[in-house]
Design a protein around this motif. Sequence first.
Motif, PDB file in Angstrom:
ATOM      1  N   PHE A 120       3.986  -0.248   4.860  1.00  8.68           N
ATOM      2  CA  PHE A 120       4.306  -1.428   4.056  1.00  8.68           C
ATOM      3  C   PHE A 120       4.888  -2.527   4.942  1.00  8.68           C
ATOM      4  O   PHE A 120       4.579  -3.724   4.750  1.00  8.68           O
ATOM      5  CB  PHE A 120       5.297  -1.054   2.965  1.00  8.68           C
ATOM      6  CG  PHE A 120       5.776  -2.224   2.170  1.00  8.68           C
ATOM      7  CD1 PHE A 120       4.927  -2.881   1.289  1.00  8.68           C
ATOM      8  CD2 PHE A 120       7.073  -2.723   2.335  1.00  8.68           C
ATOM      9  CE1 PHE A 120       5.357  -3.979   0.571  1.00  8.68           C
ATOM     10  CE2 PHE A 120       7.505  -3.817   1.605  1.00  8.68           C
ATOM     11  CZ  PHE A 120       6.658  -4.462   0.738  1.00  8.68           C
ATOM     12  N   GLN A 123       2.014  -4.304   6.635  1.00 12.29           N
ATOM     13  CA  GLN A 123       1.319  -5.190   5.697  1.00 12.29           C
ATOM     14  C   GLN A 123       2.158  -6.431   5.412  1.00 12.29           C
ATOM     15  O   GLN A 123       1.626  -7.542   5.249  1.00 12.29           O
ATOM     16  CB  GLN A 123       1.018  -4.435   4.400  1.00 12.29           C
ATOM     17  CG  GLN A 123      -0.020  -3.346   4.537  1.00 12.29           C
ATOM     18  CD  GLN A 123      -1.391  -3.905   4.880  1.00 12.29           C
ATOM     19  OE1 GLN A 123      -1.790  -4.995   4.458  1.00 12.29           O
ATOM     20  NE2 GLN A 123      -2.130  -3.159   5.705  1.00 12.29           N
ATOM     21  N   GLU A 124       3.463  -6.240   5.373  1.00 11.50           N
ATOM     22  CA  GLU A 124       4.357  -7.355   5.073  1.00 11.50           C
ATOM     23  C   GLU A 124       4.344  -8.388   6.215  1.00 11.50           C
ATOM     24  O   GLU A 124       4.457  -9.599   5.967  1.00 11.50           O
ATOM     25  CB  GLU A 124       5.775  -6.808   4.855  1.00 11.50           C
ATOM     26  CG  GLU A 124       6.730  -7.811   4.226  1.00 11.50           C
ATOM     27  CD  GLU A 124       8.067  -7.182   3.930  1.00 11.50           C
ATOM     28  OE1 GLU A 124       8.723  -7.615   2.966  1.00 11.50           O
ATOM     29  OE2 GLU A 124       8.459  -6.219   4.630  1.00 11.50           O
ATOM     30  N   TYR A 137      -1.853  -5.273   0.725  1.00  9.86           N
ATOM     31  CA  TYR A 137      -0.384  -5.370   0.694  1.00  9.86           C
ATOM     32  C   TYR A 137       0.174  -4.692  -0.557  1.00  9.86           C
ATOM     33  O   TYR A 137       1.150  -3.927  -0.490  1.00  9.86           O
ATOM     34  CB  TYR A 137       0.004  -6.850   0.756  1.00  9.86           C
ATOM     35  CG  TYR A 137       1.490  -7.076   0.512  1.00  9.86           C
ATOM     36  CD1 TYR A 137       2.409  -6.932   1.543  1.00  9.86           C
ATOM     37  CD2 TYR A 137       1.939  -7.453  -0.751  1.00  9.86           C
ATOM     38  CE1 TYR A 137       3.758  -7.141   1.314  1.00  9.86           C
ATOM     39  CE2 TYR A 137       3.289  -7.664  -0.983  1.00  9.86           C
ATOM     40  CZ  TYR A 137       4.206  -7.499   0.052  1.00  9.86           C
ATOM     41  OH  TYR A 137       5.550  -7.714  -0.180  1.00  9.86           O
ATOM     42  N   ASP A 138      -0.434  -4.961  -1.731  1.00 13.75           N
ATOM     43  CA  ASP A 138       0.043  -4.363  -2.983  1.00 13.75           C
ATOM     44  C   ASP A 138      -0.120  -2.850  -2.973  1.00 13.75           C
ATOM     45  O   ASP A 138       0.737  -2.112  -3.483  1.00 13.75           O
ATOM     46  CB  ASP A 138      -0.724  -4.963  -4.167  1.00 13.75           C
ATOM     47  CG  ASP A 138      -0.380  -6.439  -4.375  1.00 13.75           C
ATOM     48  OD1 ASP A 138       0.680  -6.872  -3.851  1.00 13.75           O
ATOM     49  OD2 ASP A 138      -1.169  -7.126  -5.043  1.00 13.75           O
ATOM     50  N   GLN A 141       2.663  -1.346  -0.910  1.00 15.49           N
ATOM     51  CA  GLN A 141       3.932  -1.408  -1.644  1.00 15.49           C
ATOM     52  C   GLN A 141       3.989  -0.327  -2.730  1.00 15.49           C
ATOM     53  O   GLN A 141       5.030   0.332  -2.927  1.00 15.49           O
ATOM     54  CB  GLN A 141       4.096  -2.797  -2.256  1.00 15.49           C
ATOM     55  CG  GLN A 141       5.463  -3.008  -2.907  1.00 15.49           C
ATOM     56  CD  GLN A 141       5.590  -4.406  -3.487  1.00 15.49           C
ATOM     57  OE1 GLN A 141       4.634  -4.920  -4.093  1.00 15.49           O
ATOM     58  NE2 GLN A 141       6.741  -5.019  -3.301  1.00 15.49           N
ATOM     59  N   LEU A 144       4.651   3.091  -1.202  1.00 14.28           N
ATOM     60  CA  LEU A 144       6.058   3.274  -0.829  1.00 14.28           C
ATOM     61  C   LEU A 144       6.906   3.626  -2.046  1.00 14.28           C
ATOM     62  O   LEU A 144       7.741   4.537  -1.991  1.00 14.28           O
ATOM     63  CB  LEU A 144       6.561   1.996  -0.156  1.00 14.28           C
ATOM     64  CG  LEU A 144       8.065   1.968   0.178  1.00 14.28           C
ATOM     65  CD1 LEU A 144       8.405   3.101   1.139  1.00 14.28           C
ATOM     66  CD2 LEU A 144       8.463   0.607   0.771  1.00 14.28           C
ATOM     67  N   ARG A 145       6.707   2.902  -3.135  1.00 16.39           N
ATOM     68  CA  ARG A 145       7.495   3.164  -4.338  1.00 16.39           C
ATOM     69  C   ARG A 145       7.205   4.569  -4.893  1.00 16.39           C
ATOM     70  O   ARG A 145       8.109   5.266  -5.362  1.00 16.39           O
ATOM     71  CB  ARG A 145       7.199   2.100  -5.383  1.00 16.39           C
ATOM     72  CG  ARG A 145       7.749   0.733  -5.021  1.00 16.39           C
ATOM     73  CD  ARG A 145       7.365  -0.313  -6.050  1.00 16.39           C
ATOM     74  NE  ARG A 145       7.918  -1.623  -5.701  1.00 16.39           N
ATOM     75  CZ  ARG A 145       7.671  -2.745  -6.386  1.00 16.39           C
ATOM     76  NH1 ARG A 145       6.848  -2.705  -7.448  1.00 16.39           N
ATOM     77  NH2 ARG A 145       8.199  -3.895  -5.998  1.00 16.39           N
TER      78      ARG A 145
END
Length: 367
Positions: A120, A123-124, A137-138, A141, A144-145
Motif C-alpha cells: 500500500f 501504491q501511495e 491503489y484502492d 488499501q 491492508l485493511r
Amino acid sequence: MGGPTSTFIFSLALLALLTGCGQEKAVPKEHSRVFVQTVKSADFAAAVTLTGDIQARVQTDLSFRVGGKIIQRMVDVGDRVTARQVLAKLDPKDLQTNVDSAQAQVVAEQARVKQTAAAFVRQEKLLPKGYTSRSEYDAAQAALRSSQSALTAAQAQLANAREQLGYTALVADAPGVITARQAEVGQVVQATVPIFSLARDGERDAVFNVYESLLVEPPADAPITVSLLDNPDIKAVGKVREVTPAVAANSGTVQVKIALSALPAGMQLGSVVSATANAPAKASVELPWAALTKDLDEPAVWRVDDDGKVQLHKVTVARYLTGKVIIGDGLKGGEKVVVAGGQLLHPGMIVEIAQPPDQAQAQGVQP
C-alpha cells in the motif's frame, strides 16, 4: 306306703325352689355406674421440638468452566480454603494445543499485515506521479485493511484460548469450608458440573424442615432460641429470615431458615441443633385416655344425654399425649362424657353417674 311318693314330691319342690333362685340371680343389672366429666373447651397450642442443622448463609457449587480430565485435587471435604486458592486442575494438553495454534495464526497474520502495508505504501507513492492506477491503489488499501482485521481476529482468538487454558485450574472465589465433593482424580467432567460445594465464611443460619400444618399463620417476629442437640446449654438466638414457598413433595415440609446473630463456642457449621415451636392455638377439649373408645374404625366417646342414656359420639383426635388426648373436633363444650366405666356400655343404655371419691367423701356419699 306313702314314703316314696312323699320323697318324690319333696324332691320336685326342692328342684323348683332351686330353679327359681337361679332365675332370680340371672336377672341383669338395669344400669351401670360410670364416672362422667363435663367437657370444657380451651385453646390448645401443641409445642413441637424441631431438629435442624447450622448452614452457611451463602453456599456455592464450584465447577470448571471447561471440560476435561481431572489430574489433581488439592482439597477434601471439611478443609478450609482461602480466596483464589486452587482446588483442582484439569489436563491442559488439549487447551495448550489451542493456544499454540492461535499463536501461530497471530504470527501469520502479522506477516500478512506487513506485506500488505508495504504494498500500500508503494501504491501511495506511485499514485501522485501517475505510475499506477486508482484501482490498483484502492485494491492495495483494501488488502491492508483486510489483513489488519484478520490480525485483530487472530489476536482475540489467542486471548480466548489463553483464557480457556486458565480455566483448567478450579479456584475458590471466596474463603470458606468445603462441604461436599462430587468428582475425583481421573474423572472426565463436563463444564459447569459441580465439583465442590463451598460454605462461605460469614453469617450462619439454623435450617429446619417444618410441617406445613405448623405454618398456617406466618411465623412471629419474636426471637427464637436455638440450642445444641448434644449440649442444650450451648444456645444461640435468632429470627426467622426465610420460609420456602414450596412444600417438599417427599416429606410435606417447608424449609425455615433462622438467621443467627452469632455462634457461641461449640456451635459451628454442620452442628445439629433443636428449637421449640408452638402450633397455632385452636379450641380443643382435653380428656383422659379412658374416655376414648371407637365407633367401627373411628375414634369416639360415650356421651350422656339429659335422660341419662349413653350414645356413641364420633370425635377427631388432634393429638395424643401422655395419659390424655386432645379432641380437636366433635365436642364443643358442656357435654357430659364417660371417662371411666364405659367398657360394658351399649347405645341407649341408662347409666348411673358416680361421683369421684374425693367429692363423695366430701358429701358423705358412698361412690
